[in-house]
Design a protein around this motif. Structure first.
Motif, PDB file in Angstrom:
ATOM      1  N   ALA A  92      36.245  32.869  23.043  1.00  0.00           N
ATOM      2  CA  ALA A  92      37.090  32.255  24.041  1.00  0.00           C
ATOM      3  C   ALA A  92      36.896  33.530  25.300  1.00  0.00           C
ATOM      4  O   ALA A  92      37.013  34.550  25.003  1.00  0.00           O
ATOM      5  N   HIS A  93      36.960  32.969  26.401  1.00  0.00           N
ATOM      6  CA  HIS A  93      37.017  33.471  27.661  1.00  0.00           C
ATOM      7  C   HIS A  93      38.789  34.077  28.017  1.00  0.00           C
ATOM      8  O   HIS A  93      39.368  33.604  27.731  1.00  0.00           O
ATOM      9  N   LEU A  94      38.482  35.469  28.198  1.00  0.00           N
ATOM     10  CA  LEU A  94      39.612  36.272  28.458  1.00  0.00           C
ATOM     11  C   LEU A  94      40.052  36.362  29.817  1.00  0.00           C
ATOM     12  O   LEU A  94      41.300  36.153  30.264  1.00  0.00           O
ATOM     13  N   VAL A  95      39.061  37.067  30.298  1.00  0.00           N
ATOM     14  CA  VAL A  95      39.268  37.512  31.845  1.00  0.00           C
ATOM     15  C   VAL A  95      37.984  37.565  32.587  1.00  0.00           C
ATOM     16  O   VAL A  95      37.118  38.337  31.933  1.00  0.00           O
ATOM     17  N   PHE A  96      37.899  37.369  34.105  1.00  0.00           N
ATOM     18  CA  PHE A  96      37.044  37.593  34.779  1.00  0.00           C
ATOM     19  C   PHE A  96      37.356  39.446  35.202  1.00  0.00           C
ATOM     20  O   PHE A  96      38.238  39.492  35.377  1.00  0.00           O
ATOM     21  N   LEU A  97      36.000  39.884  35.506  1.00  0.00           N
ATOM     22  CA  LEU A  97      36.056  41.129  36.219  1.00  0.00           C
ATOM     23  C   LEU A  97      36.813  40.839  37.425  1.00  0.00           C
ATOM     24  O   LEU A  97      35.973  40.268  38.490  1.00  0.00           O
ATOM     25  N   PRO A  98      37.514  41.862  37.835  1.00  0.00           N
ATOM     26  CA  PRO A  98      38.103  41.846  39.371  1.00  0.00           C
ATOM     27  C   PRO A  98      37.089  42.426  40.182  1.00  0.00           C
ATOM     28  O   PRO A  98      36.335  43.070  39.851  1.00  0.00           O
ATOM     29  N   ASP A  99      36.961  41.574  41.419  1.00  0.00           N
ATOM     30  CA  ASP A  99      35.880  42.002  42.308  1.00  0.00           C
ATOM     31  C   ASP A  99      34.363  41.968  41.866  1.00  0.00           C
ATOM     32  O   ASP A  99      33.532  42.620  42.550  1.00  0.00           O
ATOM     33  N   ASP A 112      49.322  40.603  32.834  1.00  0.00           N
ATOM     34  CA  ASP A 112      49.898  39.641  32.749  1.00  0.00           C
ATOM     35  C   ASP A 112      49.242  38.416  32.828  1.00  0.00           C
ATOM     36  O   ASP A 112      49.598  37.178  32.676  1.00  0.00           O
ATOM     37  N   GLU A 113      47.739  38.293  33.140  1.00  0.00           N
ATOM     38  CA  GLU A 113      46.853  37.283  33.305  1.00  0.00           C
ATOM     39  C   GLU A 113      46.379  36.938  31.852  1.00  0.00           C
ATOM     40  O   GLU A 113      45.556  36.024  31.793  1.00  0.00           O
ATOM     41  N   LEU A 114      46.493  37.927  30.865  1.00  0.00           N
ATOM     42  CA  LEU A 114      45.638  37.855  29.687  1.00  0.00           C
ATOM     43  C   LEU A 114      46.447  36.547  28.910  1.00  0.00           C
ATOM     44  O   LEU A 114      47.888  36.821  28.771  1.00  0.00           O
ATOM     45  N   THR A 147      40.239  44.840  26.187  1.00  0.00           N
ATOM     46  CA  THR A 147      40.096  43.928  27.274  1.00  0.00           C
ATOM     47  C   THR A 147      40.361  44.552  28.651  1.00  0.00           C
ATOM     48  O   THR A 147      39.485  44.487  29.603  1.00  0.00           O
ATOM     49  N   LEU A 148      41.443  45.164  28.596  1.00  0.00           N
ATOM     50  CA  LEU A 148      41.804  45.865  29.883  1.00  0.00           C
ATOM     51  C   LEU A 148      40.915  47.261  30.251  1.00  0.00           C
ATOM     52  O   LEU A 148      40.559  47.249  31.418  1.00  0.00           O
TER      53      LEU A 148
END
Length: 111
Positions: free
Chosen positions: A50-57, A29-31, A18-19
Protein backbone atom coordinates in the motif's frame (compact mmCIF):
# COMPACT_ATOMS: atom_id res chain seq x y z
CA UNK A 1 -7.56 -4.06 -12.10
CA UNK A 2 -9.42 -5.36 -9.08
CA UNK A 3 -7.34 -4.92 -5.94
CA UNK A 4 -6.64 -7.51 -3.25
CA UNK A 5 -7.87 -4.98 -0.64
CA UNK A 6 -6.57 -6.88 2.41
CA UNK A 7 -6.51 -4.29 5.22
CA UNK A 8 -3.89 -3.55 7.86
CA UNK A 9 -3.26 -0.91 10.49
CA UNK A 10 -0.03 1.07 10.52
CA UNK A 11 1.96 0.42 13.68
CA UNK A 12 3.74 3.28 15.49
CA UNK A 13 7.02 1.74 14.29
CA UNK A 14 5.86 1.79 10.66
CA UNK A 15 4.76 5.42 11.02
CA UNK A 16 8.11 6.43 12.54
CA UNK A 17 10.06 4.60 9.83
CA UNK A 18 7.89 6.16 7.10
CA UNK A 19 8.63 9.63 8.42
CA UNK A 20 12.36 8.82 8.55
CA UNK A 21 12.33 7.62 4.93
CA UNK A 22 10.22 10.54 3.72
CA UNK A 23 12.43 13.13 5.41
CA UNK A 24 11.92 16.16 7.63
CA UNK A 25 9.35 17.77 5.33
CA UNK A 26 6.93 14.84 5.65
CA UNK A 27 3.73 15.48 7.58
CA UNK A 28 2.59 12.74 9.96
CA UNK A 29 -0.98 14.07 9.71
CA UNK A 30 -1.05 12.98 6.06
CA UNK A 31 -0.30 9.33 6.86
CA UNK A 32 -3.23 6.92 6.85
CA UNK A 33 -4.02 4.88 9.95
CA UNK A 34 -5.34 1.93 7.95
CA UNK A 35 -4.46 0.86 4.41
CA UNK A 36 -5.59 -1.84 2.01
CA UNK A 37 -3.50 -3.83 -0.44
CA UNK A 38 -3.39 -2.14 -3.85
CA UNK A 39 -2.07 -5.15 -5.77
CA UNK A 40 -4.15 -7.57 -7.81
CA UNK A 41 -5.59 -10.46 -5.78
CA UNK A 42 -2.69 -12.75 -4.94
CA UNK A 43 -1.47 -15.75 -2.99
CA UNK A 44 -1.15 -15.25 0.77
CA UNK A 45 2.54 -16.18 0.56
CA UNK A 46 3.20 -12.90 -1.27
CA UNK A 47 3.45 -9.51 0.40
CA UNK A 48 0.60 -7.04 0.32
CA UNK A 49 1.48 -3.45 -0.63
CA UNK A 50 0.00 0.00 0.00
CA UNK A 51 1.17 3.50 -0.86
CA UNK A 52 1.77 5.65 2.23
CA UNK A 53 3.24 9.00 1.18
CA UNK A 54 5.10 10.67 -1.68
CA UNK A 55 8.46 12.23 -0.87
CA UNK A 56 8.06 15.97 -0.38
CA UNK A 57 9.76 18.03 -3.10
CA UNK A 58 10.63 14.92 -5.15
CA UNK A 59 9.95 15.38 -8.85
CA UNK A 60 10.47 11.73 -9.79
CA UNK A 61 7.44 10.29 -7.99
CA UNK A 62 9.30 8.34 -5.32
CA UNK A 63 7.11 7.24 -2.43
CA UNK A 64 7.13 5.23 0.77
CA UNK A 65 5.20 1.96 0.53
CA UNK A 66 4.15 -0.46 3.25
CA UNK A 67 4.73 -4.13 2.43
CA UNK A 68 3.22 -6.70 4.77
CA UNK A 69 2.14 -10.29 5.23
CA UNK A 70 0.81 -12.24 8.22
CA UNK A 71 4.20 -12.21 9.96
CA UNK A 72 5.86 -8.86 9.32
CA UNK A 73 5.49 -5.38 7.92
CA UNK A 74 8.14 -3.08 6.50
CA UNK A 75 8.30 0.30 4.84
CA UNK A 76 10.34 0.82 1.69
CA UNK A 77 11.17 3.69 -0.61
CA UNK A 78 10.01 2.81 -4.13
CA UNK A 79 10.15 4.57 -7.47
CA UNK A 80 7.19 4.86 -9.86
CA UNK A 81 6.63 2.65 -12.85
CA UNK A 82 6.32 4.65 -16.06
CA UNK A 83 5.14 3.10 -19.29
CA UNK A 84 4.35 4.54 -22.66
CA UNK A 85 0.98 3.84 -24.20
CA UNK A 86 0.58 3.10 -27.90
CA UNK A 87 -0.95 6.54 -28.30
CA UNK A 88 0.73 9.87 -27.81
CA UNK A 89 0.09 10.20 -24.07
CA UNK A 90 2.24 8.75 -21.35
CA UNK A 91 0.52 6.29 -19.03
CA UNK A 92 1.61 6.00 -15.42
CA UNK A 93 1.13 2.89 -13.33
CA UNK A 94 0.19 4.10 -9.86
CA UNK A 95 2.03 1.16 -8.27
CA UNK A 96 5.78 1.01 -7.68
CA UNK A 97 8.43 -0.14 -10.15
CA UNK A 98 8.84 -3.94 -10.40
CA UNK A 99 5.61 -4.67 -8.53
CA UNK A 100 4.09 -8.12 -9.01
CA UNK A 101 0.83 -8.73 -10.89
CA UNK A 102 -1.08 -6.31 -13.13
CA UNK A 103 -0.82 -2.54 -13.44
CA UNK A 104 -3.06 0.23 -12.13
CA UNK A 105 -2.94 2.80 -14.91
CA UNK A 106 -3.63 6.49 -14.68
CA UNK A 107 -3.47 8.62 -17.78
CA UNK A 108 -1.57 11.90 -17.82
CA UNK A 109 -3.87 13.18 -20.56
CA UNK A 110 -5.70 16.42 -19.87
CA UNK A 111 -9.38 16.00 -20.69
Amino acid sequence: MSACATPTRLSPTAIAHTLTLAGPEADSDELPTYVTCELDPHDTAQNHAAHLVFLPDDTEGKAVWLLWNGKRALTQLKGPRLECDQGDAEEICTLYVDHPHGHAWRSTRNY
